[in-house]
Design a protein around this motif. Structure first.
Motif, mmCIF file in Angstrom:
data_model
loop_
_atom_site.group_PDB
_atom_site.id
_atom_site.type_symbol
_atom_site.label_atom_id
_atom_site.label_comp_id
_atom_site.label_asym_id
_atom_site.label_seq_id
_atom_site.Cartn_x
_atom_site.Cartn_y
_atom_site.Cartn_z
ATOM 1 N N VAL A 75 6.625 -12.214 20.036
ATOM 2 C CA VAL A 75 7.745 -13.093 20.269
ATOM 3 C C VAL A 75 8.391 -12.714 21.546
ATOM 4 O O VAL A 75 8.157 -11.718 22.157
ATOM 5 C CB VAL A 75 9.202 -12.517 19.325
ATOM 6 C CG1 VAL A 75 10.473 -13.002 19.826
ATOM 7 C CG2 VAL A 75 8.780 -12.772 17.661
ATOM 8 N N HIS A 76 8.581 -13.577 22.326
ATOM 9 C CA HIS A 76 8.916 -13.556 23.971
ATOM 10 C C HIS A 76 10.477 -14.112 23.968
ATOM 11 O O HIS A 76 10.755 -15.244 23.139
ATOM 12 C CB HIS A 76 8.342 -14.287 24.958
ATOM 13 C CG HIS A 76 6.824 -13.602 24.908
ATOM 14 N ND1 HIS A 76 6.520 -12.356 25.435
ATOM 15 C CD2 HIS A 76 5.462 -13.910 24.383
ATOM 16 C CE1 HIS A 76 5.162 -12.119 25.251
ATOM 17 N NE2 HIS A 76 4.508 -13.221 24.621
ATOM 18 N N GLY A 77 10.968 -13.795 25.128
ATOM 19 C CA GLY A 77 12.160 -14.670 25.406
ATOM 20 C C GLY A 77 12.219 -15.763 26.458
ATOM 21 O O GLY A 77 11.045 -15.600 27.196
ATOM 22 N N TYR A 121 12.002 -7.818 23.723
ATOM 23 C CA TYR A 121 11.125 -6.977 23.727
ATOM 24 C C TYR A 121 9.769 -7.155 23.344
ATOM 25 O O TYR A 121 9.679 -7.595 22.201
ATOM 26 C CB TYR A 121 11.671 -5.629 23.540
ATOM 27 C CG TYR A 121 10.678 -4.586 23.768
ATOM 28 C CD1 TYR A 121 10.472 -3.897 24.843
ATOM 29 C CD2 TYR A 121 9.477 -4.134 22.837
ATOM 30 C CE1 TYR A 121 9.638 -2.931 25.086
ATOM 31 C CE2 TYR A 121 8.620 -3.026 23.122
ATOM 32 C CZ TYR A 121 8.616 -2.676 24.442
ATOM 33 O OH TYR A 121 7.344 -1.781 25.024
ATOM 34 N N CYS A 122 8.619 -7.189 24.096
ATOM 35 C CA CYS A 122 7.305 -7.692 23.688
ATOM 36 C C CYS A 122 6.257 -6.893 24.047
ATOM 37 O O CYS A 122 5.120 -7.150 23.785
ATOM 38 C CB CYS A 122 7.222 -9.079 24.282
ATOM 39 S SG CYS A 122 7.360 -8.959 26.097
ATOM 40 N N GLY A 123 6.565 -5.584 24.577
ATOM 41 C CA GLY A 123 5.253 -4.606 24.640
ATOM 42 C C GLY A 123 5.515 -4.169 26.075
ATOM 43 O O GLY A 123 6.444 -4.204 26.911
ATOM 44 N N GLY A 163 4.500 -4.481 29.145
ATOM 45 C CA GLY A 163 4.806 -5.467 30.486
ATOM 46 C C GLY A 163 5.857 -6.250 30.319
ATOM 47 O O GLY A 163 6.378 -7.133 30.914
ATOM 48 N N HIS A 164 6.930 -5.974 29.232
ATOM 49 C CA HIS A 164 8.141 -6.820 29.020
ATOM 50 C C HIS A 164 8.767 -6.876 30.178
ATOM 51 O O HIS A 164 9.332 -7.977 30.535
ATOM 52 C CB HIS A 164 8.987 -6.276 27.949
ATOM 53 C CG HIS A 164 10.141 -6.737 27.761
ATOM 54 N ND1 HIS A 164 10.635 -8.015 27.465
ATOM 55 C CD2 HIS A 164 11.497 -6.060 28.084
ATOM 56 C CE1 HIS A 164 11.768 -7.959 27.252
ATOM 57 N NE2 HIS A 164 12.384 -7.142 27.654
ATOM 58 N N ALA A 165 9.162 -5.709 30.914
ATOM 59 C CA ALA A 165 10.041 -5.694 32.015
ATOM 60 C C ALA A 165 9.399 -6.565 33.214
ATOM 61 O O ALA A 165 10.305 -6.795 34.054
ATOM 62 C CB ALA A 165 10.360 -4.335 32.477
ATOM 63 N N VAL A 218 13.751 -14.837 32.814
ATOM 64 C CA VAL A 218 13.260 -13.625 32.304
ATOM 65 C C VAL A 218 12.933 -13.805 30.551
ATOM 66 O O VAL A 218 13.563 -14.269 29.997
ATOM 67 C CB VAL A 218 14.259 -12.536 32.446
ATOM 68 C CG1 VAL A 218 14.199 -12.105 34.052
ATOM 69 C CG2 VAL A 218 15.825 -12.920 31.821
ATOM 70 N N CYS A 219 12.163 -12.606 30.204
ATOM 71 C CA CYS A 219 11.803 -12.553 28.863
ATOM 72 C C CYS A 219 12.888 -11.532 28.469
ATOM 73 O O CYS A 219 12.936 -10.559 28.719
ATOM 74 C CB CYS A 219 10.405 -11.893 28.657
ATOM 75 S SG CYS A 219 10.098 -11.605 27.063
ATOM 76 N N ASN A 220 13.834 -11.978 27.534
ATOM 77 C CA ASN A 220 14.680 -11.322 26.847
ATOM 78 C C ASN A 220 14.640 -10.723 25.470
ATOM 79 O O ASN A 220 15.431 -10.502 24.742
ATOM 80 C CB ASN A 220 16.260 -11.855 27.229
ATOM 81 C CG ASN A 220 15.924 -13.281 26.727
ATOM 82 O OD1 ASN A 220 15.248 -13.749 25.928
ATOM 83 N ND2 ASN A 220 16.925 -14.055 27.306
#
Ligand code: CUA
Length: 158
Positions: free
Chosen positions: A103-105, A142-144, A146-148, A138-140
């Motif tokens: 799951v990504h944002g 949390y995906c692991g 490299g999320h930030a 941005v990816c909002n």
């Protein structure tokens, strides 16, 4: 057990109301499902690269639809394909996105674009950006590890 006729009436009424309530919540649960509200269609997330429109990520002009452009995005850990989306200011754009893994944002800072991208589902959102500028995507979720660092750019140009 002997029931007074009014007690019987209220019992039937109560059970009937309960059934109606369960039916309504059941129908609502069925309609909402467990997938994000912006996602209508399902997709095999292992074959995203082969399935249209995700076999051709990017911004495409379209004809005969209620929107002018389609911005097709594939998310995976930890980047978006393509890294930059460019659309003309004032154009009606349908964002179409999915994830290849977790799951990504997909949130575009300073706009109302904010989707959850779940593997197996296609998320869509139609909007118009009326202000020229560069908007950080941005990816909002949390995906692991490299999320930030997971981000891309929406360029709205004149
Ligand atoms: Cu992708 Cu967080």
């Amino acid at each position: 057990m002997h029931l007074h006729k009014y007690e019987k009436y209220w019992l039937v009424f109560g059970v009937g109301s309960l059934i109606v309530f369960l039916l309504i919540t059941g129908i609502m649960a069925f309609h909402n499902g467990s997938h994000p509200p912006s996602a209508k269609n399902t997709i095999n997330h292992e074959k995203v690269d082969e399935i249209a429109p995700f076999n051709n990520p990017g911004v495409h002009k379209v004809e005969g639809k209620d929107w002018d452009y389609e911005a097709v995005v594939v998310a995976s850990a930890f980047y978006y394909d393509p890294p930059v989306l460019e659309v003309p200011v004032g154009a009606k754009v349908k964002f179409i996105a999915t994830s290849k893994d977790v799951v990504h944002g997909f949130g575009v800072a300073g706009t109302n674009i904010n989707m959850m991208l779940e593997p197996g589902y296609v998320s869509e959102y139609v909007t118009t950006v009326n202000k020229v500028g560069e908007y950080l995507i941005v990816c909002n979720e949390y995906c692991g590890a490299g999320h930030a660092q997971m981000h891309s750019m929406l360029k709205v140009v004149d």
